[in-house]
Scaffold this motif. Structure first.
Motif, PDB file in Angstrom:
ATOM      1  N   THR A  84     113.400 100.362  24.012  1.00 63.08           N
ATOM      2  CA  THR A  84     112.972  99.371  23.050  1.00 63.08           C
ATOM      3  C   THR A  84     113.629  98.146  22.934  1.00 63.08           C
ATOM      4  O   THR A  84     113.103  96.981  22.911  1.00 63.08           O
ATOM      5  N   ALA A 236     105.415  99.887  21.640  1.00 66.21           N
ATOM      6  CA  ALA A 236     105.961 100.544  22.730  1.00 66.21           C
ATOM      7  C   ALA A 236     106.726 101.539  21.679  1.00 66.21           C
ATOM      8  O   ALA A 236     106.869 102.978  22.440  1.00 66.21           O
ATOM      9  N   ILE A 332     106.565 103.328  28.016  1.00 61.79           N
ATOM     10  CA  ILE A 332     107.473 101.989  27.806  1.00 61.79           C
ATOM     11  C   ILE A 332     107.364 101.210  29.141  1.00 61.79           C
ATOM     12  O   ILE A 332     107.430  99.851  29.030  1.00 61.79           O
ATOM     13  N   PHE A 335     104.504  99.226  29.023  1.00 64.23           N
ATOM     14  CA  PHE A 335     104.221  98.124  27.830  1.00 64.23           C
ATOM     15  C   PHE A 335     105.224  97.119  28.247  1.00 64.23           C
ATOM     16  O   PHE A 335     105.095  95.974  28.097  1.00 64.23           O
TER      17      PHE A 335
END
Lengths: 460, 502
Positions: A84, A236, A332, A335
């Motif tokens: 992230t 995400a 992820i 995203f």
């Protein structure tokens, strides 16, 4: 009364995280350029990863348990956190949401998840859950000037608070029944008394509250709006972290406290799982916004992961954990591609992407097929593992339902592929590459293939 | 043999495909030549399978076994026997022809096209060589991705619909088989080893369920009536190379699945279900043939003829006798050669005229005489004229069909008559009669195109005149398979009797 000082070794990772989160808050006041904070966050995550293996043990009188179960989840949380941060770095600058608190809140939220995974007591569980939830409410609304982001935060907060109160209600019923909130003691008590109506009620309340957290139907209503409104990097984060934490506590509570009344909760969870797969997969078919589509897809994936819990075996639990790890990488990754594109939120933005950006399209293709569960990608291994545990536990019929829904899901994932490869481009796609984003995409795509071809790295 | 032939033949195209993806996009001729070279090399490397295959044993040959996922008892296990070896060779051969036929007709995204083609080749061969069900499933499904792109990106006007339909039909079938595979795994003491499954006796009711689970996947691929509807769309809309791969090899994987997995692993269920399968086959034969008569689109007609021809294949297989099985397997090869050839030929004329409507043709024989001659060979082989390969296959199948059931034999023979009807009528409409003005001025096929068709013509006559070259490969394996199916169930019946006595 002499209270001995508790053994802090098992909580070292959490302490590091919480302290670092506070330090970042202070640095935020001094630093004008926020990108060092991102680097610091990754270093903290790295340090935490280092301390996780040596944190085995119980402390605070059994209220906090660090075992292999919680460690695996903490690994997922760290993967989630690191990825992230990598995808956020340039994105939040672009979105004008680059506050130091962003990183601090990510750390706090992750700390909350870690506490949840390690909780040996329902009160600790609630504490962790609130820490996680309050931090993510803010993160969802961190684009202060964007009305959709505000809406997402409010919606998430209201429904989240509602579900927390249901959880508290459930816990209080349990306390009234067993006079304890300690999971092990509840398990011991229920073993003797067996099932009863108040117990069933409290189980339903707790199941409902956890269903909110993992966005399982019919308690999923918040997810699409929140996922759409929140900054994509936070979407995400939310689609993996809180969901995994929710599953961690489902495992703790249902396998721990309610082990002896398994027959009762399995029925509740089967209903939720089937409904979740149905709602997620079918509504996703008609979405035009990719974040909403991925929101429904994440609802559907929660349904698949629930199947592992339903199996009621160690293998099922492992399959669920592996699934969440795999899901973290592929989701992820997807995203990250959405973030990479300058205009990538509407599904029609992907028309003809293979012509203008063949490499980006190819990467998205990999993630889409992985989410569908087509070998040789990780998504297939995850589903295969779940189905294997499920069938082994005697739920072959449920597995048949699951694969049918999984085939339905192929349609909406393939639609992205179809738009990218088979439709004509409307305008040249603009991308915003950055080293950190590239690194995140590189890691995720590598893991999707590595797990798909050599699954031994995540199973066993 | 100093190298692992099967692994080489599987992974050379796959690695080659990845390599092609790194060639510069604008350098199209390098891409084409690399693809051609890779496919030729793969074919060359697969030849030892033909020359040093031991025809006297039903054992798996060229075995390669190593641990892959020990936690689940999954092995990387490859091997071929008399049933599968010919399909490996057919795959490597047809891929070369697919590369050459696409030489000029693929003008956009050349790089991805050849990469997809080679990926398909590798996974198809993987399907035919896998002796571990998990590995088999990986190849079986992985092939969907490049095939989906092949139809959807380079196909005809209605390609998106056809691609999605193909993907969804196949996927639903495959995932149901996946459940079956897992159930099988749990009942085989947690092993995916096909060899072990072939010697395990499963309870009858389990066999029945598993048979239908496998049926879901294999029948869609074959395709058997009533799940054939994806085929006309996919074959028609796919680019020439895609149609050739689909008709030539991909749909054989379904019938191969029955032979390799359903029959030896679930012999009792196979025996019990064979009347149902034969009825479905005969329906496919007649229904497919009748539909062909009404087609106005060249490719669609040949696609429906595949339904009919594959009906013969499954009829032969489920007749459950030596003639039928040998005929079925040989007919699979034949169909790959003949229908592959027909699609190649249609692709060549389409490159010139850009129409597939039969009404747009007429008198082609006087404009493109060499082309017409080639097409004639494939047409006659498709009808099953003696001295062509089609005759041998269909003859054996009908013989087997008669032995199993007179009615089925008679009904399937009518399929041949209708087959002659629609193929000859097609030939007449396209190649004879007055020259359609739209066709004036087109050049006859060039050397590249002739060289693409020649290998298949050779095979047509080779199998037609001396089928023993190929039949001798499968003799022992087929006998072994038949005895497995026929001897099955006896120990269990004995057990049940013993239980009743107790």
């Amino acid at each position: 009364m002499n209270i001995p000082f508790p053994n802090l070794a098992p909580v070292t990772p959490e302490i590091i995280m919480a302290v670092a989160a506070s330090i970042i808050l202070i640095f935020d006041l001094i630093l004008k350029d926020k990108s060092p904070l991102a680097l610091l966050t990754i270093c903290v995550a790295g340090a935490t990863l280092y301390f996780i293996p040596s944190s085995l043990g119980e402390t605070f009188g059994g209220m906090f348990i660090s075992d292999s179960y919680s460690m695996y989840f903490k690994l997922i949380f760290m993967v989630n956190l690191i990825l992230t941060v990598l995808i956020s770095l340039k994105y939040i600058q672009r979105q004008k949401a680059e506050y130091g608190e962003y990183y601090s809140l990510l750390l706090f939220a992750t700390t909350g998840m870690m506490i949840m995974a390690s909780s040996g007591d329902l009160i600790v569980l609630y504490l962790g859950l609130e820490l996680m939830a309050l931090s993510t409410y803010i993160l969802a609304g961190i684009k202060r000037h964007d009305i959709k982001s505000n809406e997402a935060a409010i919606k998430y907060f209201l429904l989240g608070a509602f579900s927390s109160s249901l959880l508290l209600y459930g816990i209080s019923l349990i306390y009234g029944l067993t006079t304890t909130t300690d999971i092990a003691k509840i398990a011991a008590y229920l073993k003797q008394t067996g099932t009863s109506t108040p117990l069933l009620m409290s189980m339903i309340l707790i199941a409902v509250s956890f269903s909110f957290k993992i966005a399982a139907a019919p308690f999923h209503m918040w997810a699409p709006d929140v996922y759409e409104g929140a900054p994509t990097s936070i979407t995400a984060f939310m689609s993996v972290g809180p969901k995994a934490a929710g599953f961690a506590v489902i495992g703790r509570v249902f396998y721990g406290a309610f082990q002896s009344v398994q027959a009762d909760w399995t029925g509740i969870l089967i209903g939720i799982a089937i409904l979740t797969m149905a709602v997620g997969n079918i509504i996703a078919l008609s979405q035009t916004n990719i974040k909403r589509m991925l929101a429904y897809s994440s609802i559907a994936h929660a349904g698949y992961a629930l199947l592992g819990v339903i199996a009621g075996t160690q293998a099922g639990l492992h399959a669920m954990m592996t699934y969440l790890m795999i899901y973290a990488f592929m989701n992820i990754g997807a995203f990250a591609i959405v973030i990479l594109l300058d205009k990538g939120e509407e599904i029609k933005d992907y028309n003809g992407l293979a012509k203008s950006r063949p490499a980006v399209a190819a990467l998205m293709l990999v993630f889409m097929f992985s989410l569908t569960g087509i070998p040789p990608t990780a998504g297939f291994i995850g589903k295969f593992n779940i189905f294997m545990a499920l069938i082994n536990a005697g739920y072959a019929w449920l597995a048949v339902i699951a694969v049918i829904f999984s085939s339905i899901s192929a349609y909406y994932y393939l639609r992205i592929v179809m738009n990218m490869y088979m439709k004509d481009m409307e305008e040249e796609a603009v991308i915003n590459p950055s080293p950190s984003l590239g690194l995140a995409i590189g890691i995720t795509v590598l893991m999707v293939f590595a797990i798909g071809i050599m699954p031994s790295i995540v199973i066993g | 043999m100093s190298y692992p032939i099967l692994s080489t033949v599987i992974f050379l195209p796959i690695v080659g495909a990845i390599f092609i993806l790194f060639i510069k996009r604008t350098n199209e001729s390098l891409i084409r030549w690399t693809a051609l070279l890779l496919s030729l090399l793969t074919f060359g490397l697969s030849l030892p399978l033909f020359t040093s295959f031991d025809k006297t044993t039903a054992q798996m040959q060229f075995r390669e076994v190593s641990n892959w996922i020990p936690a689940w008892g999954i092995k990387y296990s490859l091997g071929v026997d008399g049933i599968s070896v010919l399909f490996v060779l057919l795959s490597t051969l047809l891929t070369i022809l697919c590369v050459t036929v696409s030489w000029k007709s693929i003008k956009q995204r050349t790089k991805e096209f050849y990469a997809a083609l080679l990926l398909i080749e590798g996974s198809m061969i993987g399907v035919f060589c896998s002796l571990d069900l998990f590995l088999f499933y990986i190849f079986w499904e992985a092939m969907l991705i490049p095939m989906y792109l092949l139809i959807g990106v380079w196909g005809g006007p209605n390609r998106i619909y056809a691609a999605i339909k193909f993907f969804l039909f196949t996927l639903v079938g495959s995932v149901l088989m996946l459940i079956g595979i897992i159930v099988l795994y749990l009942n085989t003491g947690k092993s995916f080893d096909v060899m072990q499954m072939m010697t395990t006796n499963y309870p009858y009711h389990l066999q029945l369920i598993l048979f239908w689970a496998f049926f879901a996947a294999f029948a869609v691929k074959v395709p058997m009536f009533p799940v054939h509807t994806w085929l006309p769309d996919a074959h028609t809309e796919a680019p020439t190379a895609g149609s050739v791969i689909l008709a030539g090899i991909l749909i054989k994987m379904g019938a191969y699945g029955f032979l390799r997995f359903a029959m030896p692993i679930l012999p009792e269920a196979t025996k019990a279900m064979s009347p149902v399968m034969m009825v479905l086959s005969v329906i496919a034969i007649i229904y497919g043939a009748v539909i062909c008569l009404g087609q106005t689109d060249l490719k669609r007609l040949i696609a429906y003829s595949s339904v009919s021809h594959m009906g013969f294949v499954t009829l032969g297989i489920f007749a459950l006798n030596i003639q039928g099985l040998q005929g079925g397997i040989l007919q699979m090869i034949n169909h790959g050669v003949v229908t592959g050839g027909l699609f190649l030929a249609v692709g060549m004329i389409y490159d010139r005229t850009h129409t597939r409507k039969i009404a747009d043709y007429g008198g082609t024989a006087s404009v493109l005489p060499i082309y017409a001659a080639f097409f004639m060979v494939f047409t006659l082989a498709s009808i099953g004229l003696p001295a062509t390969n089609g005759f041998i296959g269909e003859f054996l199948i009908i013989l087997g069909g008669f032995t199993a059931s007179k009615l089925m034999g008679i009904l399937s023979a009518t399929g041949i008559i209708i087959g002659a009807g629609y193929m000859l009528w097609l030939y007449q409409r396209v190649f004879f009669m007055e020259v359609n003005p739209k066709l004036q001025g087109f050049k006859d096929i060039d050397m590249r195109e002739i060289l693409t068709l020649v290998p298949l013509v050779i095979l047509v006559f080779w199998i037609g005149v001396y089928p023993n070259t190929f039949l001798s490969f499968m003799d022992v394996s087929v006998q072994n398979l038949i005895s497995r199916v026929n001897s099955a169930g006896q120990p269990q019946v004995a057990q049940q009797i013993l239980e009743v006595i107790k």
